[in-house]
Design a protein around this motif. Sequence first.
Motif, PDB file in Angstrom:
ATOM      1  N   THR A 113       0.828  -1.205   0.000  1.00  0.00           N
ATOM      2  CA  THR A 113       0.000   0.000   0.000  1.00  0.00           C
ATOM      3  C   THR A 113       0.860   1.251   0.000  1.00  0.00           C
ATOM      4  O   THR A 113       0.516   2.259  -0.646  1.00  0.00           O
ATOM      5  CB  THR A 113      -0.944  -0.005   1.215  1.00  0.00           C
ATOM      6  OG1 THR A 113      -1.767  -1.175   1.164  1.00  0.00           O
ATOM      7  CG2 THR A 113      -1.831   1.219   1.233  1.00  0.00           C
ATOM      8  N   HIS A 114       1.988   1.185   0.685  1.00  0.00           N
ATOM      9  CA  HIS A 114       2.908   2.332   0.716  1.00  0.00           C
ATOM     10  C   HIS A 114       3.379   2.658  -0.705  1.00  0.00           C
ATOM     11  O   HIS A 114       3.387   3.826  -1.114  1.00  0.00           O
ATOM     12  CB  HIS A 114       4.111   2.011   1.616  1.00  0.00           C
ATOM     13  CG  HIS A 114       4.904   3.218   1.987  1.00  0.00           C
ATOM     14  ND1 HIS A 114       5.192   3.572   3.283  1.00  0.00           N
ATOM     15  CD2 HIS A 114       5.479   4.188   1.214  1.00  0.00           C
ATOM     16  CE1 HIS A 114       5.908   4.681   3.296  1.00  0.00           C
ATOM     17  NE2 HIS A 114       6.095   5.076   2.051  1.00  0.00           N
ATOM     18  N   LEU A 115       3.754   1.641  -1.452  1.00  0.00           N
ATOM     19  CA  LEU A 115       4.189   1.879  -2.832  1.00  0.00           C
ATOM     20  C   LEU A 115       3.031   2.388  -3.686  1.00  0.00           C
ATOM     21  O   LEU A 115       3.207   3.292  -4.510  1.00  0.00           O
ATOM     22  CB  LEU A 115       4.757   0.600  -3.436  1.00  0.00           C
ATOM     23  CG  LEU A 115       5.174   0.690  -4.916  1.00  0.00           C
ATOM     24  CD1 LEU A 115       6.203   1.800  -5.133  1.00  0.00           C
ATOM     25  CD2 LEU A 115       5.710  -0.649  -5.406  1.00  0.00           C
ATOM     26  N   ALA A 116       1.839   1.842  -3.489  1.00  0.00           N
ATOM     27  CA  ALA A 116       0.686   2.282  -4.279  1.00  0.00           C
ATOM     28  C   ALA A 116       0.428   3.776  -4.083  1.00  0.00           C
ATOM     29  O   ALA A 116       0.207   4.510  -5.056  1.00  0.00           O
ATOM     30  CB  ALA A 116      -0.553   1.469  -3.897  1.00  0.00           C
ATOM     31  N   TYR A 117       0.480   4.240  -2.837  1.00  0.00           N
ATOM     32  CA  TYR A 117       0.219   5.662  -2.586  1.00  0.00           C
ATOM     33  C   TYR A 117       1.418   6.530  -2.931  1.00  0.00           C
ATOM     34  O   TYR A 117       1.253   7.734  -3.197  1.00  0.00           O
ATOM     35  CB  TYR A 117      -0.220   5.868  -1.136  1.00  0.00           C
ATOM     36  CG  TYR A 117      -1.691   5.558  -0.954  1.00  0.00           C
ATOM     37  CD1 TYR A 117      -2.660   6.455  -1.362  1.00  0.00           C
ATOM     38  CD2 TYR A 117      -2.107   4.342  -0.413  1.00  0.00           C
ATOM     39  CE1 TYR A 117      -4.003   6.168  -1.230  1.00  0.00           C
ATOM     40  CE2 TYR A 117      -3.457   4.039  -0.267  1.00  0.00           C
ATOM     41  CZ  TYR A 117      -4.394   4.959  -0.681  1.00  0.00           C
ATOM     42  OH  TYR A 117      -5.735   4.661  -0.559  1.00  0.00           O
ATOM     43  N   THR A 118       2.597   5.967  -2.951  1.00  0.00           N
ATOM     44  CA  THR A 118       3.745   6.710  -3.465  1.00  0.00           C
ATOM     45  C   THR A 118       3.529   7.019  -4.944  1.00  0.00           C
ATOM     46  O   THR A 118       3.756   8.152  -5.405  1.00  0.00           O
ATOM     47  CB  THR A 118       5.039   5.896  -3.282  1.00  0.00           C
ATOM     48  OG1 THR A 118       5.289   5.713  -1.889  1.00  0.00           O
ATOM     49  CG2 THR A 118       6.230   6.612  -3.910  1.00  0.00           C
ATOM     50  N   ILE A 119       3.074   6.020  -5.695  1.00  0.00           N
ATOM     51  CA  ILE A 119       2.761   6.238  -7.113  1.00  0.00           C
ATOM     52  C   ILE A 119       1.617   7.234  -7.248  1.00  0.00           C
ATOM     53  O   ILE A 119       1.636   8.130  -8.102  1.00  0.00           O
ATOM     54  CB  ILE A 119       2.405   4.905  -7.782  1.00  0.00           C
ATOM     55  CG1 ILE A 119       3.629   3.977  -7.806  1.00  0.00           C
ATOM     56  CG2 ILE A 119       1.887   5.133  -9.197  1.00  0.00           C
ATOM     57  CD1 ILE A 119       3.325   2.559  -8.281  1.00  0.00           C
ATOM     58  N   GLY A 120       0.595   7.109  -6.377  1.00  0.00           N
ATOM     59  CA  GLY A 120      -0.533   8.034  -6.420  1.00  0.00           C
ATOM     60  C   GLY A 120      -0.112   9.464  -6.146  1.00  0.00           C
ATOM     61  O   GLY A 120      -0.549  10.403  -6.845  1.00  0.00           O
ATOM     62  N   ASN A 121       0.725   9.668  -5.143  1.00  0.00           N
ATOM     63  CA  ASN A 121       1.200  11.020  -4.827  1.00  0.00           C
ATOM     64  C   ASN A 121       1.992  11.614  -5.988  1.00  0.00           C
ATOM     65  O   ASN A 121       1.874  12.806  -6.298  1.00  0.00           O
ATOM     66  CB  ASN A 121       2.072  10.988  -3.571  1.00  0.00           C
ATOM     67  CG  ASN A 121       1.280  10.676  -2.313  1.00  0.00           C
ATOM     68  OD1 ASN A 121       0.048  10.688  -2.320  1.00  0.00           O
ATOM     69  ND2 ASN A 121       1.970  10.374  -1.227  1.00  0.00           N
ATOM     70  N   ASP A 122       2.811  10.774  -6.625  1.00  0.00           N
ATOM     71  CA  ASP A 122       3.576  11.230  -7.782  1.00  0.00           C
ATOM     72  C   ASP A 122       2.635  11.638  -8.913  1.00  0.00           C
ATOM     73  O   ASP A 122       2.820  12.678  -9.558  1.00  0.00           O
ATOM     74  CB  ASP A 122       4.510  10.102  -8.235  1.00  0.00           C
ATOM     75  CG  ASP A 122       5.392  10.508  -9.413  1.00  0.00           C
ATOM     76  OD1 ASP A 122       5.541  11.722  -9.669  1.00  0.00           O
ATOM     77  OD2 ASP A 122       5.947   9.603 -10.069  1.00  0.00           O
TER      78      ASP A 122
END
Length: 274
Positions: A113-122
């Motif tokens: 989930t951390h990676l998913a929201y990192t992509i989302g924030n980007d």
Amino acid sequence: MNDDMTPLSETVDGYRASAPAALQQALERVAHETPEQAAEALAKADAEALREAAQERATYRRRRYEDARPKAYAFACYDHLLPQQDPGGRGRGWLASGHKNALLVGPSGHGKTHLAYTIGNDAVARGLWVEAWSVSELLQALSPLPTHARFDEARSRRQELIGDAVKECELLILDDLGVEVGSGYVADRNIETLSDVLTARDSNPDCRTVITLNGPPTADLPAEEERQRVKAEAANSIANRYGARLATRLQNDMVGIWIEGECFRRPATWNPFS
């Protein structure tokens, strides 16, 4: 004509004289502009109105994403990821790669989930329209309204807007696929709902999707061949549970990222009395 009536021209001239300076200038410009100039001014005003509407829409969408995003991931970025959360830099490079779908799989609590929201924030920082949902919450939001609420226009409209947003947004994050609870009719309805969303997105080249899915640990398996078999079974569990229609939509131009290493959550078992 009645002698007491003031001629129209004098009335207009008097109005111009008493109007504010800015309005006087506008009246003078309109009075002397050609039809072509009037059309150009109207087109310019329309373009400005469209720009303002687009800015308001973008601000609204960004706030929707920020409200949906868990606070823990508000500042998630690639530089803060551990190597296990972005193996081979596949997550960091996914958004720029142009691939349509990303499937993040691995044991619970290892950083999917951390990676998913990192992509989302980007993506949001790049100005993209991003929607983020846990699968369970999305299915609940799109489930049929109870009988007493079916004539509630506000709730019906909200549900319609959610359905449109997850089908049309440029990036959709679906967290925890497979965790949703349901059997019989409810399970069938959930599969149909998810399939409809992903089918709509699959047909639109501008729509991209990131999905997280729990998988079993593989680090302790002795052979690479065995580890790959377990990973393949985790991915194929989507087809087994949701059917070929949904699975094939996800397989279109997909990047798979297996995330496994240290668990960031507290252990499931402990002795609070020691």
